[in-house]
Design a protein around this motif. Structure first.
Motif, PDB file in Angstrom:
ATOM      1  N   ILE A 125      -1.212   3.478  -5.164  1.00 45.96           N
ATOM      2  CA  ILE A 125      -0.865   3.924  -4.192  1.00 45.96           C
ATOM      3  C   ILE A 125      -0.588   3.076  -2.383  1.00 45.96           C
ATOM      4  O   ILE A 125      -0.190   3.509  -1.374  1.00 45.96           O
ATOM      5  CB  ILE A 125      -0.734   5.767  -3.924  1.00 45.96           C
ATOM      6  CG1 ILE A 125       0.414   5.957  -2.938  1.00 45.96           C
ATOM      7  CG2 ILE A 125      -2.019   5.738  -3.542  1.00 45.96           C
ATOM      8  CD1 ILE A 125       0.350   7.311  -2.772  1.00 45.96           C
ATOM      9  N   MET A 126      -1.990   3.279  -2.398  1.00 46.38           N
ATOM     10  CA  MET A 126      -2.832   2.489  -0.887  1.00 46.38           C
ATOM     11  C   MET A 126      -1.458   1.014  -0.824  1.00 46.38           C
ATOM     12  O   MET A 126      -2.031   0.787   0.319  1.00 46.38           O
ATOM     13  CB  MET A 126      -3.895   1.803  -0.998  1.00 46.38           C
ATOM     14  CG  MET A 126      -5.281   2.884  -0.736  1.00 46.38           C
ATOM     15  SD  MET A 126      -6.359   3.210  -0.869  1.00 46.38           S
ATOM     16  CE  MET A 126      -7.203   4.351  -2.003  1.00 46.38           C
ATOM     17  N   ALA A 167       0.719  -0.019   1.602  1.00 44.80           N
ATOM     18  CA  ALA A 167       0.736  -1.318   3.094  1.00 44.80           C
ATOM     19  C   ALA A 167       1.788  -1.994   2.692  1.00 44.80           C
ATOM     20  O   ALA A 167       1.890  -2.901   3.860  1.00 44.80           O
ATOM     21  CB  ALA A 167      -0.282  -1.796   2.426  1.00 44.80           C
ATOM     22  N   SER A 168       2.557  -1.767   1.509  1.00 49.21           N
ATOM     23  CA  SER A 168       4.428  -2.373   1.749  1.00 49.21           C
ATOM     24  C   SER A 168       5.710  -1.684   2.475  1.00 49.21           C
ATOM     25  O   SER A 168       6.209  -2.582   3.247  1.00 49.21           O
ATOM     26  CB  SER A 168       4.027  -2.613   0.086  1.00 49.21           C
ATOM     27  OG  SER A 168       5.245  -1.765  -0.328  1.00 49.21           O
ATOM     28  N   VAL A 228      -4.183   5.573   6.014  1.00 50.54           N
ATOM     29  CA  VAL A 228      -4.743   4.846   6.699  1.00 50.54           C
ATOM     30  C   VAL A 228      -4.103   3.242   6.177  1.00 50.54           C
ATOM     31  O   VAL A 228      -3.335   2.372   7.239  1.00 50.54           O
ATOM     32  CB  VAL A 228      -6.666   4.119   6.378  1.00 50.54           C
ATOM     33  CG1 VAL A 228      -6.451   3.361   7.427  1.00 50.54           C
ATOM     34  CG2 VAL A 228      -6.295   5.537   7.047  1.00 50.54           C
ATOM     35  N   SER A 229      -3.642   3.216   4.613  1.00 53.91           N
ATOM     36  CA  SER A 229      -3.313   1.807   4.620  1.00 53.91           C
ATOM     37  C   SER A 229      -2.110   1.075   5.113  1.00 53.91           C
ATOM     38  O   SER A 229      -1.216   0.560   5.536  1.00 53.91           O
ATOM     39  CB  SER A 229      -2.639   1.847   3.151  1.00 53.91           C
ATOM     40  OG  SER A 229      -4.177   1.352   2.772  1.00 53.91           O
ATOM     41  N   ALA A 230      -1.119   2.618   5.369  1.00 53.25           N
ATOM     42  CA  ALA A 230       0.625   2.611   5.657  1.00 53.25           C
ATOM     43  C   ALA A 230       0.763   2.295   6.929  1.00 53.25           C
ATOM     44  O   ALA A 230       1.150   2.174   7.922  1.00 53.25           O
ATOM     45  CB  ALA A 230       1.232   3.756   5.086  1.00 53.25           C
ATOM     46  N   LYS A 249       1.967  -0.389  10.201  1.00 55.18           N
ATOM     47  CA  LYS A 249       2.659  -0.865  11.014  1.00 55.18           C
ATOM     48  C   LYS A 249       3.614   0.352  10.148  1.00 55.18           C
ATOM     49  O   LYS A 249       4.721  -0.210  11.076  1.00 55.18           O
ATOM     50  CB  LYS A 249       3.269  -1.822  12.071  1.00 55.18           C
ATOM     51  CG  LYS A 249       2.371  -2.330  12.366  1.00 55.18           C
ATOM     52  CD  LYS A 249       2.396  -3.738  13.467  1.00 55.18           C
ATOM     53  CE  LYS A 249       1.063  -4.689  14.360  1.00 55.18           C
ATOM     54  NZ  LYS A 249      -0.063  -3.496  15.343  1.00 55.18           N
ATOM     55  N   HIS A 250       3.315   0.948   9.365  1.00 60.54           N
ATOM     56  CA  HIS A 250       5.076   1.699   8.991  1.00 60.54           C
ATOM     57  C   HIS A 250       4.491   3.231   9.158  1.00 60.54           C
ATOM     58  O   HIS A 250       3.684   3.896   8.762  1.00 60.54           O
ATOM     59  CB  HIS A 250       4.616   1.808   7.226  1.00 60.54           C
ATOM     60  CG  HIS A 250       5.001   0.784   6.605  1.00 60.54           C
ATOM     61  ND1 HIS A 250       6.004  -0.672   7.203  1.00 60.54           N
ATOM     62  CD2 HIS A 250       3.876  -0.546   6.322  1.00 60.54           C
ATOM     63  CE1 HIS A 250       5.897  -1.667   6.458  1.00 60.54           C
ATOM     64  NE2 HIS A 250       4.578  -1.670   6.129  1.00 60.54           N
ATOM     65  N   SER A 251       4.551   3.425  10.845  1.00 65.16           N
ATOM     66  CA  SER A 251       4.359   4.411  11.115  1.00 65.16           C
ATOM     67  C   SER A 251       5.008   6.048  10.053  1.00 65.16           C
ATOM     68  O   SER A 251       3.769   6.642  10.493  1.00 65.16           O
ATOM     69  CB  SER A 251       4.809   5.159  12.724  1.00 65.16           C
ATOM     70  OG  SER A 251       3.544   3.396  13.242  1.00 65.16           O
TER      71      SER A 251
END
Length: 231
Positions: free
Chosen positions: A176-177, A181-182, A210-212, A216-218
């Motif tokens: 899921i991390m 991130a994707s 945090v990964s998101a 920069k996937h705020s």
């Protein structure tokens, strides 16, 4: 006319036999010493054939006894190098070989199913699993790789095949991390529905939120933080 004695005839026969035997041995020795050279040439040619997706030439080498699990000097087996080279006809050929190790690993502990999951090729993933490919393993898994690229259908398929949604990579990173991130909200949701824990952290203390955010996937990061707070 002198008639040769029996002993003379026996001696000549023995000499002729030994001569023929020595000739055969010399031929065999020559072939023996030439064999490594021929095999080396075959391996050198192999990677050219793989690079150019030349299935006929690869098949000829296999018929001549080439091991389908042969690796490059960097440790990539033929089946995985074919994916790297986008040589899918060669991949299909090698995958179907009886002696091919479907779960073979390269020097990075990656498998053919991991590579196929990374590129999102669902039909070939199905075929690999049909032939015995393992969905779960210690460390990085096919699910990590599929999630990292946001391949929704591949993620669904792997989960249906028993992939563990909270499987930790060597550094503790979870699928899921990778999905967070994707930036794939759909993959994150599928993993959550399968029981993935968004609050799990890796060795750097980072969770899925945090990964998101790091990627920069705020909006996705905010949603994951809200889910974590409610747990």
């Amino acid at each position: 006319m002198r008639i040769k004695s029996e002993s003379t005839l026996d001696l000549n026969s023995k000499l002729l036999f030994l001569n023929n035997l020595m000739v055969k041995l010399l031929v065999l020795c020559g072939l023996f010493f030439l064999l490594p050279l021929a095999q080396a040439q075959s391996v050198d040619d192999l990677w050219i054939y793989v690079k150019n997706n030349r299935t006929v030439d690869v098949q000829q080498l296999l018929r001549r006894g080439l091991d389908p699990n042969t690796t490059t000097d960097k440790g990539n087996p033929i089946i995985m190098q074919a994916i790297r080279d986008d040589s899918w006809d060669v991949f299909d050929l090698v995958m179907k070989q009886r002696k091919t190790n479907i779960n073979i690993m390269n020097s990075f502990k990656e498998t053919p199913l991991m590579y196929v999951s990374l590129v999102g090729d669902l039909p070939r993933a199905r075929e690999l699993i049909k032939r015995g490919a393992e969905v779960n393993q210690l460390g990085w898994t096919p699910l990590h790789y599929a999630a990292s690229k946001g391949h929704l259908e591949m993620v669904k398929f792997l989960l249906a095949q028993g992939a563990m949604p909270n499987s930790p990579a060597p550094d503790g990173t979870s699928p899921i991390m990778m999905a967070a991130a994707s930036g794939s909200t759909a993959v994150v949701q599928v993993l959550l529905d399968a029981g993935a824990d968004p609050s799990a952290v890796n060795i750097n203390g980072e969770n899925a939120a945090v990964s998101a955010r790091n990627a920069k996937h705020s909006g996705l990061a905010d949603s994951l933080e809200a889910i974590i707070r409610k747990r």
